[in-house]
Design a protein around this motif. Structure first.
Motif, short mmCIF file in Angstrom:
data_model
loop_
_atom_site.label_atom_id
_atom_site.label_comp_id
_atom_site.label_asym_id
_atom_site.label_seq_id
_atom_site.Cartn_x
_atom_site.Cartn_y
_atom_site.Cartn_z
N ALA A 203 -10.94 -52.90 59.98
CA ALA A 203 -11.47 -52.60 58.64
C ALA A 203 -11.11 -53.69 57.65
CB ALA A 203 -10.96 -51.24 58.18
N ALA A 204 -9.87 -54.16 57.72
CA ALA A 204 -9.43 -55.20 56.79
C ALA A 204 -10.26 -56.46 56.92
CB ALA A 204 -7.96 -55.51 57.03
N LEU A 205 -10.52 -56.88 58.14
CA LEU A 205 -11.31 -58.09 58.34
C LEU A 205 -12.77 -57.88 57.96
CD1 LEU A 205 -9.63 -59.39 61.59
CD2 LEU A 205 -9.58 -60.48 59.34
N LEU A 206 -13.31 -56.71 58.26
CA LEU A 206 -14.69 -56.42 57.88
C LEU A 206 -14.83 -56.34 56.36
CD1 LEU A 206 -15.59 -53.77 60.62
CD2 LEU A 206 -16.28 -56.19 60.54
N VAL A 207 -13.87 -55.70 55.71
CA VAL A 207 -13.89 -55.62 54.25
C VAL A 207 -13.76 -57.00 53.64
CG1 VAL A 207 -12.50 -54.88 52.25
CG2 VAL A 207 -13.15 -53.23 54.01
N GLU A 208 -12.98 -57.85 54.24
CA GLU A 208 -12.82 -59.21 53.73
C GLU A 208 -14.17 -59.93 53.72
OE1 GLU A 208 -10.73 -62.13 51.86
OE2 GLU A 208 -10.02 -60.13 52.39
N VAL A 209 -14.96 -59.75 54.77
CA VAL A 209 -16.30 -60.36 54.80
C VAL A 209 -17.17 -59.77 53.70
CG1 VAL A 209 -18.44 -60.61 56.14
CG2 VAL A 209 -16.23 -60.91 57.26
N ALA B 70 -13.77 -40.25 57.26
CA ALA B 70 -12.59 -40.98 57.73
C ALA B 70 -12.82 -42.49 57.62
CB ALA B 70 -12.25 -40.60 59.17
N ALA B 71 -14.00 -42.94 57.98
CA ALA B 71 -14.32 -44.37 57.88
C ALA B 71 -14.29 -44.82 56.42
CB ALA B 71 -15.69 -44.66 58.49
N ALA B 72 -14.84 -44.02 55.54
CA ALA B 72 -14.84 -44.36 54.11
C ALA B 72 -13.42 -44.43 53.56
CB ALA B 72 -15.66 -43.35 53.33
N GLU B 73 -12.55 -43.54 54.01
CA GLU B 73 -11.15 -43.57 53.57
C GLU B 73 -10.45 -44.86 54.01
OE1 GLU B 73 -9.23 -40.00 54.92
OE2 GLU B 73 -9.89 -38.87 53.17
N ILE B 74 -10.69 -45.26 55.27
CA ILE B 74 -10.09 -46.49 55.77
C ILE B 74 -10.61 -47.69 54.97
CG2 ILE B 74 -10.01 -48.08 57.75
CD1 ILE B 74 -9.90 -45.57 59.54
N ILE B 75 -11.89 -47.69 54.70
CA ILE B 75 -12.49 -48.79 53.93
C ILE B 75 -11.93 -48.83 52.52
CG2 ILE B 75 -14.66 -49.59 52.89
CD1 ILE B 75 -15.99 -48.50 55.55
N ASP B 76 -11.83 -47.67 51.89
CA ASP B 76 -11.27 -47.62 50.54
C ASP B 76 -9.84 -48.13 50.51
OD1 ASP B 76 -13.64 -46.61 49.54
OD2 ASP B 76 -12.97 -44.52 49.56
N ARG C 114 -18.86 -60.05 66.00
CA ARG C 114 -20.25 -59.59 65.85
C ARG C 114 -20.35 -58.60 64.69
NH1 ARG C 114 -23.13 -56.35 70.56
NH2 ARG C 114 -22.09 -54.63 69.51
N GLN C 115 -19.37 -57.71 64.56
CA GLN C 115 -19.38 -56.77 63.45
C GLN C 115 -19.22 -57.50 62.12
OE1 GLN C 115 -16.17 -54.23 64.64
NE2 GLN C 115 -17.50 -52.88 65.84
N MET C 116 -18.41 -58.53 62.10
CA MET C 116 -18.27 -59.32 60.88
C MET C 116 -19.61 -59.93 60.48
SD MET C 116 -14.54 -61.09 61.58
CE MET C 116 -14.30 -61.79 59.94
N TRP C 117 -20.34 -60.43 61.47
CA TRP C 117 -21.68 -60.97 61.20
C TRP C 117 -22.62 -59.86 60.74
CZ3 TRP C 117 -22.64 -65.59 59.95
CH2 TRP C 117 -21.99 -66.68 60.55
N GLN C 118 -22.53 -58.68 61.32
CA GLN C 118 -23.38 -57.57 60.91
C GLN C 118 -23.16 -57.24 59.43
OE1 GLN C 118 -22.35 -55.28 64.72
NE2 GLN C 118 -24.19 -54.25 64.01
N VAL C 119 -21.90 -57.25 59.01
CA VAL C 119 -21.61 -57.02 57.60
C VAL C 119 -22.22 -58.13 56.75
CG1 VAL C 119 -19.77 -56.89 55.87
CG2 VAL C 119 -19.52 -55.67 58.05
N ALA C 120 -22.05 -59.36 57.18
CA ALA C 120 -22.60 -60.50 56.43
C ALA C 120 -24.12 -60.43 56.32
CB ALA C 120 -22.17 -61.81 57.08
N PHE C 121 -24.79 -60.03 57.38
CA PHE C 121 -26.25 -59.94 57.38
C PHE C 121 -26.77 -58.72 56.62
CE2 PHE C 121 -26.21 -62.76 61.20
CZ PHE C 121 -27.12 -63.71 60.74
N SER C 122 -25.93 -57.73 56.36
CA SER C 122 -26.41 -56.46 55.83
C SER C 122 -27.05 -56.54 54.46
CB SER C 122 -25.28 -55.42 55.83
OG SER C 122 -24.26 -55.78 54.94
N ASP C 123 -26.67 -57.52 53.65
CA ASP C 123 -27.29 -57.65 52.33
C ASP C 123 -28.37 -58.73 52.30
OD1 ASP C 123 -25.77 -59.94 52.40
OD2 ASP C 123 -24.69 -59.55 50.53
N ASP C 124 -28.77 -59.18 53.48
CA ASP C 124 -29.86 -60.14 53.65
C ASP C 124 -29.55 -61.54 53.13
OD1 ASP C 124 -31.53 -58.23 54.89
OD2 ASP C 124 -32.16 -57.48 52.93
N VAL C 125 -28.29 -61.80 52.77
CA VAL C 125 -27.90 -63.12 52.29
C VAL C 125 -26.58 -63.50 52.96
CG1 VAL C 125 -27.21 -64.49 50.27
CG2 VAL C 125 -28.95 -62.70 50.03
#
Length: 152
Positions: A31-37, A66-72, A105-116
């Protein structure tokens, strides 16, 4: 955020029951690395947040709550972050090559999610990939798969 991760590592190192902490730690590291992206550009697009929740739910079989809590928690701790080393060291210690690939791959998915794809996002993902010793071929494959997942 790094302080939280450091605290978790200290708990693991001092505990006779490592298994009790291991799964939570892996979730928080991811979560920490994904949030960082998602926040490297100093903003969190709603599409990025939704992708973060979806990825954690799918990968760790968590409820959306639970996922939202970890992200927060990861977002709150982000301001205390000083370097990627603690995260990437934990990934090297606890993740298989396949898990490392999935994380990138998940880090890339986060990066691609806003189309930029911001330059900061790409740099961060590349740097993490290098620090976790993911072969370049897997780095490029992860990016291509994440891009293809976005367009399907």
């Amino acid at each position: 955020m790094l302080q939280q991760i450091r605290k978790l590592f200290e708990q693991i190192g001092n505990s006779a029951d490592v298994e009790m902490h291991d799964e939570k730690d892996v979730r928080m590291i991811s979560a920490a690395l994904l949030v960082e992206v998602a926040t490297v550009d100093q903003k969190l697009d709603p599409r990025e947040r939704n992708t973060l929740i979806e990825l954690l739910c799918q990968h760790y079989a968590l409820s959306s709550h639970a996922a939202a809590e970890i992200i927060d928690e990861a977002i709150e701790q982000r301001e205390r972050a000083t370097s990627l080393f603690e995260f990437t060291q934990a990934v090297n210690d606890q993740f298989s090559e396949r898990d490392k690939y999935l994380l990138v791959r998940q880090m890339w998915q986060v990066a691609f999610s806003d189309d930029v794809i911001e330059a900061f996002e790409e740099h961060l993902i590349r740097r993490v990939s290098e620090l976790i010793y993911l072969p370049h071929g897997l780095f490029t494959r992860a990016r291509a798969e994440a891009r293809d997942m976005r367009s399907s």
